[in-house]
Design a protein around this motif. Sequence first.
Motif, PDB file in Angstrom:
ATOM      1  N   ALA A  84       0.645  -1.225  -0.020  1.00 50.57           N
ATOM      2  CA  ALA A  84      -0.092   0.100   0.047  1.00 50.57           C
ATOM      3  C   ALA A  84       0.902   1.349   0.033  1.00 50.57           C
ATOM      4  N   ILE A  85       1.716   1.463   1.053  1.00 51.21           N
ATOM      5  CA  ILE A  85       2.703   2.593   1.048  1.00 51.21           C
ATOM      6  C   ILE A  85       3.638   2.850  -0.265  1.00 51.21           C
ATOM      7  N   VAL A  86       3.736   1.806  -0.923  1.00 50.55           N
ATOM      8  CA  VAL A  86       4.844   1.645  -2.000  1.00 50.55           C
ATOM      9  C   VAL A  86       3.756   2.031  -3.273  1.00 50.55           C
ATOM     10  N   SER A  87       2.846   1.794  -3.271  1.00 54.10           N
ATOM     11  CA  SER A  87       1.637   2.289  -4.505  1.00 54.10           C
ATOM     12  C   SER A  87       1.379   3.553  -4.412  1.00 54.10           C
ATOM     13  N   GLY A  88       1.546   4.374  -3.133  1.00 57.28           N
ATOM     14  CA  GLY A  88       1.406   5.763  -2.820  1.00 57.28           C
ATOM     15  C   GLY A  88       2.632   6.391  -3.540  1.00 57.28           C
ATOM     16  N   LEU A  89       3.728   5.865  -3.297  1.00 55.70           N
ATOM     17  CA  LEU A  89       5.040   6.378  -3.770  1.00 55.70           C
ATOM     18  C   LEU A  89       5.124   6.184  -5.122  1.00 55.70           C
ATOM     19  N   VAL A  90       4.529   5.152  -5.854  1.00 62.00           N
ATOM     20  CA  VAL A  90       4.372   5.118  -7.010  1.00 62.00           C
ATOM     21  C   VAL A  90       3.653   6.344  -7.812  1.00 62.00           C
ATOM     22  N   ALA A  91       2.553   6.526  -7.191  1.00 57.79           N
ATOM     23  CA  ALA A  91       1.824   7.571  -7.350  1.00 57.79           C
ATOM     24  C   ALA A  91       2.272   9.017  -7.382  1.00 57.79           C
ATOM     25  N   LEU A  92       3.196   9.071  -6.454  1.00 62.30           N
ATOM     26  CA  LEU A  92       3.870  10.436  -6.191  1.00 62.30           C
ATOM     27  C   LEU A  92       4.891  10.830  -7.537  1.00 62.30           C
ATOM     28  N   VAL A  93       5.493   9.572  -7.744  1.00 60.64           N
ATOM     29  CA  VAL A  93       6.548   9.575  -8.882  1.00 60.64           C
ATOM     30  C   VAL A  93       6.035   9.749 -10.296  1.00 60.64           C
ATOM     31  N   LEU A  94       4.765   9.068 -10.405  1.00 61.66           N
ATOM     32  CA  LEU A  94       4.052   9.144 -11.802  1.00 61.66           C
ATOM     33  C   LEU A  94       3.622  10.600 -11.885  1.00 61.66           C
ATOM     34  N   ARG A  95       3.183  11.193 -10.810  1.00 63.90           N
ATOM     35  CA  ARG A  95       2.590  12.588 -10.902  1.00 63.90           C
ATOM     36  C   ARG A  95       3.504  13.669 -11.239  1.00 63.90           C
ATOM     37  N   VAL A  96       4.782  13.260 -10.813  1.00 63.38           N
ATOM     38  CA  VAL A  96       5.862  14.333 -11.292  1.00 63.38           C
ATOM     39  C   VAL A  96       6.552  13.980 -12.795  1.00 63.38           C
ATOM     40  N   TYR A  97       6.371  12.592 -13.113  1.00 57.09           N
ATOM     41  CA  TYR A  97       6.989  12.096 -14.447  1.00 57.09           C
ATOM     42  C   TYR A  97       6.245  12.000 -15.566  1.00 57.09           C
ATOM     43  N   SER A  98       4.959  11.458 -15.180  1.00 64.35           N
ATOM     44  CA  SER A  98       4.129  10.873 -16.454  1.00 64.35           C
ATOM     45  C   SER A  98       3.288  12.191 -17.008  1.00 64.35           C
ATOM     46  N   GLY A  99       3.453  12.150 -18.513  1.00 64.82           N
ATOM     47  CA  GLY A  99       2.890  13.210 -19.277  1.00 64.82           C
ATOM     48  C   GLY A  99       3.770  14.253 -19.624  1.00 64.82           C
ATOM     49  N   ARG A 100       4.984  14.196 -19.338  1.00 68.85           N
ATOM     50  CA  ARG A 100       6.137  15.038 -19.678  1.00 68.85           C
ATOM     51  C   ARG A 100       7.204  14.546 -20.629  1.00 68.85           C
ATOM     52  N   ASP A 101       7.447  15.614 -21.497  1.00 71.63           N
ATOM     53  CA  ASP A 101       8.469  15.081 -22.403  1.00 71.63           C
ATOM     54  C   ASP A 101       9.881  14.709 -22.068  1.00 71.63           C
ATOM     55  N   ARG A 102      10.571  13.910 -23.048  1.00 73.47           N
ATOM     56  CA  ARG A 102      11.571  13.392 -22.534  1.00 73.47           C
ATOM     57  C   ARG A 102      12.821  14.422 -21.831  1.00 73.47           C
ATOM     58  N   ALA A 103      12.878  15.535 -22.255  1.00 74.28           N
ATOM     59  CA  ALA A 103      14.025  16.606 -21.874  1.00 74.28           C
ATOM     60  C   ALA A 103      13.349  17.158 -20.489  1.00 74.28           C
ATOM     61  N   GLN A 104      12.358  17.048 -20.117  1.00 72.95           N
ATOM     62  CA  GLN A 104      11.591  17.378 -18.732  1.00 72.95           C
ATOM     63  C   GLN A 104      11.907  16.275 -17.820  1.00 72.95           C
ATOM     64  N   ILE A 105      11.510  15.085 -18.353  1.00 65.18           N
ATOM     65  CA  ILE A 105      11.959  14.149 -17.452  1.00 65.18           C
ATOM     66  C   ILE A 105      13.387  14.109 -17.262  1.00 65.18           C
ATOM     67  N   LEU A 106      14.411  14.206 -18.101  1.00 63.79           N
ATOM     68  CA  LEU A 106      15.680  13.873 -17.644  1.00 63.79           C
ATOM     69  C   LEU A 106      16.425  15.142 -17.082  1.00 63.79           C
ATOM     70  N   ALA A 107      15.511  16.183 -16.989  1.00 63.07           N
ATOM     71  CA  ALA A 107      15.800  17.410 -16.250  1.00 63.07           C
ATOM     72  C   ALA A 107      15.470  17.683 -14.835  1.00 63.07           C
ATOM     73  N   THR A 108      14.476  16.628 -14.593  1.00 59.91           N
ATOM     74  CA  THR A 108      14.273  16.472 -13.168  1.00 59.91           C
ATOM     75  C   THR A 108      14.747  15.490 -12.091  1.00 59.91           C
ATOM     76  N   PRO A 109      15.925  15.684 -11.529  1.00 60.56           N
ATOM     77  CA  PRO A 109      16.452  14.493 -10.755  1.00 60.56           C
ATOM     78  C   PRO A 109      15.840  14.321  -9.613  1.00 60.56           C
ATOM     79  N   PRO A 110      15.813  12.958  -9.089  1.00 56.29           N
ATOM     80  CA  PRO A 110      15.208  12.573  -7.808  1.00 56.29           C
ATOM     81  C   PRO A 110      15.435  13.272  -6.602  1.00 56.29           C
ATOM     82  N   LYS A 111      16.097  14.447  -6.807  1.00 60.35           N
ATOM     83  CA  LYS A 111      16.277  15.528  -5.502  1.00 60.35           C
ATOM     84  C   LYS A 111      15.117  15.669  -4.839  1.00 60.35           C
ATOM     85  N   PHE A 112      14.062  15.845  -5.414  1.00 58.42           N
ATOM     86  CA  PHE A 112      12.910  16.384  -4.706  1.00 58.42           C
ATOM     87  C   PHE A 112      12.307  15.189  -3.776  1.00 58.42           C
ATOM     88  N   LEU A 113      12.746  13.834  -3.898  1.00 57.29           N
ATOM     89  CA  LEU A 113      12.451  13.063  -2.929  1.00 57.29           C
ATOM     90  C   LEU A 113      13.032  13.313  -1.519  1.00 57.29           C
TER      91      LEU A 113
END
Length: 144
Positions: A84-113
């Motif tokens: 359950a908790i990991v599903s929520g973390l999946v949702a958070l990560v997808l909220r940041v990266y899904s629907g973005r172009d390649r450049a934006q994904i690569l320009a967003t490091p996991p530092k926000f975590l």
Amino acid sequence: MIDFYKPEEANAEDAIEAIGGELSMFDDWMERYEFIIELGRKLPPYPAEWQDEAHRVQGCQSQVWLAAQAQDGKLWFTGASDAAIVSGLVALVLRVYSGRDRAQILATPPKFLHDLGLIGALSTNRGNGVAAMVERIHAIAQAA
């Protein structure tokens, strides 16, 4: 038809800011965990046939599966976990990266975590698992 995660925010930066605001509404980490678990419950259904080794994210303590689709210059992701908790973390990560172009994904490091306090509040194994999810997303974007 597979339902890939569609974030409300226009870009990764706005998603990170929104997540930070939402997490700050709670007084302690138990309340934040409940919020994160609820986010996981709202994930689009993940196809059972994709719960296989090809879609499994290595390095996660729990079972985590991730799939991507390129469409209209953007990468769309869907994912699931058996915890359950990991599903929520999946949702958070997808909220940041899904629907973005390649450049934006690569320009967003996991530092926000780290910045949001998620890595510090999770067990080492869970933190490593979230980082493995982001690494997989970055690898998919790199190959796109």
